[in-house]
Design a protein around this motif. Structure first.
Motif, PDB file in Angstrom:
ATOM      1  N   UNK A 149       0.855  -1.200  -0.001  1.00 42.51           N
ATOM      2  CA  UNK A 149       0.165  -0.088   0.070  1.00 42.51           C
ATOM      3  C   UNK A 149       0.842   1.233  -0.080  1.00 42.51           C
ATOM      4  N   UNK A 150       1.923   1.173   0.776  1.00 46.02           N
ATOM      5  CA  UNK A 150       2.850   2.484   0.706  1.00 46.02           C
ATOM      6  C   UNK A 150       3.447   2.574  -0.540  1.00 46.02           C
ATOM      7  N   UNK A 151       4.014   1.421  -1.256  1.00 46.62           N
ATOM      8  CA  UNK A 151       4.688   1.599  -2.342  1.00 46.62           C
ATOM      9  C   UNK A 151       3.647   2.205  -3.453  1.00 46.62           C
ATOM     10  N   UNK A 152       2.229   1.825  -3.475  1.00 46.65           N
ATOM     11  CA  UNK A 152       0.992   2.340  -4.393  1.00 46.65           C
ATOM     12  C   UNK A 152       1.179   3.708  -4.175  1.00 46.65           C
ATOM     13  N   UNK A 153       1.465   4.273  -2.835  1.00 41.10           N
ATOM     14  CA  UNK A 153       1.017   5.653  -2.553  1.00 41.10           C
ATOM     15  C   UNK A 153       2.307   6.606  -2.906  1.00 41.10           C
ATOM     16  N   UNK A 154       3.278   5.859  -3.519  1.00 41.74           N
ATOM     17  CA  UNK A 154       4.176   6.677  -4.189  1.00 41.74           C
ATOM     18  C   UNK A 154       3.902   7.515  -5.426  1.00 41.74           C
ATOM     19  N   UNK A 155       2.950   6.735  -6.195  1.00 38.05           N
ATOM     20  CA  UNK A 155       2.407   7.307  -7.306  1.00 38.05           C
ATOM     21  C   UNK A 155       1.627   8.121  -7.175  1.00 38.05           C
ATOM     22  N   UNK A 156       0.801   8.180  -6.354  1.00 36.03           N
ATOM     23  CA  UNK A 156      -0.078   9.436  -5.946  1.00 36.03           C
ATOM     24  C   UNK A 156       0.823  10.496  -5.504  1.00 36.03           C
ATOM     25  N   UNK A 157       1.626  10.383  -4.883  1.00 34.41           N
ATOM     26  CA  UNK A 157       2.557  11.449  -4.473  1.00 34.41           C
ATOM     27  C   UNK A 157       3.265  11.990  -5.602  1.00 34.41           C
ATOM     28  N   UNK A 158       3.575  11.430  -6.544  1.00 35.00           N
ATOM     29  CA  UNK A 158       4.317  11.872  -7.916  1.00 35.00           C
ATOM     30  C   UNK A 158       3.690  12.315  -8.784  1.00 35.00           C
TER      31      UNK A 158
END
Length: 257
Positions: A189-198
């Motif tokens: 879930x935290x890895x996926x959140x990196x894309x929403x952050x970018x």
């Protein structure tokens, strides 16, 4: 800003530490390979998310070139008629038609420019969903590894069949195995959140939320199993030796003076 954004390096370090813990406790289990794959995937996706933060310069250069070319063609053809012709009786109707055609062309040019600008968003969105597809597949692989880890195997009345999978009969090991699976789902879930952050895009954010919800729902199912294991008699601490119900002697009183 350190605690307002996710640090990809810390996420990768957490995944590496988790892989080492799984290798130490379950060296022969298939979960070790899944943990190693999670480390590899976290490195690749962290690089992909960081690359999406930079603009696509070749596309922006192409858009600028297209705008300049359209403007030059527009001026060369001469669709904007001289305003002097409007005063002439013979050319009044043609001037009005020319102005109307010019306005329509300007509207179409603006719409085309907006479409070119949104092309960068669509390209990045497509790249994000290609990466999230692999992450979603890994989540289902993690769920498959915890599928047969049933707390019912701890019961004395449990009788496996000839085709039953290998079970973990130790309560502490079973709980730890399930806890590792839950931690893996949390990292995904935290890895996926990196894309929403970018990528600041509503469609990308919705896709990331779907990944996080999937991982959270599966993790919730795992913690239901862990709760059953903690309530099982095999997981209860062994009482100290001595007669049951015997009260501890009261502390000695100080002598009266």
């Amino acid at each position: 800003m350190r605690y307002r954004t996710l640090d990809p390096k810390l996420i990768i370090e957490t995944a590496e530490r988790l892989e080492e813990r799984v290798a130490e406790r379950f060296p022969q289990a298939g979960l070790r390979g899944v943990a190693a794959e999670l480390v590899s995937l976290s490195r690749d996706l962290a690089k992909a998310a960081q690359a999406l933060e930079a603009p696509i310069w070749w596309l922006r250069g192409l858009i600028i070139a297209a705008v300049l070319a359209g403007a030059l063609i527009f001026l060369f053809v001469g669709t904007i008629l001289p305003l002097i012709h409007i005063s002439q009786a013979d050319d009044a109707v043609q001037s009005v038609q020319g102005i109307e055609a010019t306005i329509n062309m300007i509207i179409l040019a603006v719409l085309g420019l907006l479409a070119l600008i949104r092309t960068e968003e669509r390209i990045k969105r497509k790249r994000v969903f290609r990466q999230l597809h692999g992450l979603r597949s890994l989540i289902h692989v993690i769920d498959m590894h915890q599928l047969t880890k049933d707390p019912a195997a701890l019961s004395a009345n449990f009788k496996p069949t000839a085709h039953s999978p290998a079970r973990i009969t130790n309560a502490a090991d079973l709980a730890r195995y399930l806890d590792y699976c839950s931690e893996m789902l949390s990292i995904t879930g935290k890895i996926a959140a990196l894309f929403a952050q970018s990528v600041n895009d509503d469609v990308v954010i919705d896709g990331v939320n779907d990944i996080e919800n999937l991982a959270s729902n599966l993790s919730r199912k795992i913690w239901q199993k862990i709760t059953l294991i903690e309530r099982h008699p095999a997981a209860q601490p062994v009482p100290a030796p001595g007669r049951a119900g015997q009260a501890s002697p009261p502390p000695p009183r100080a002598p009266k003076r």
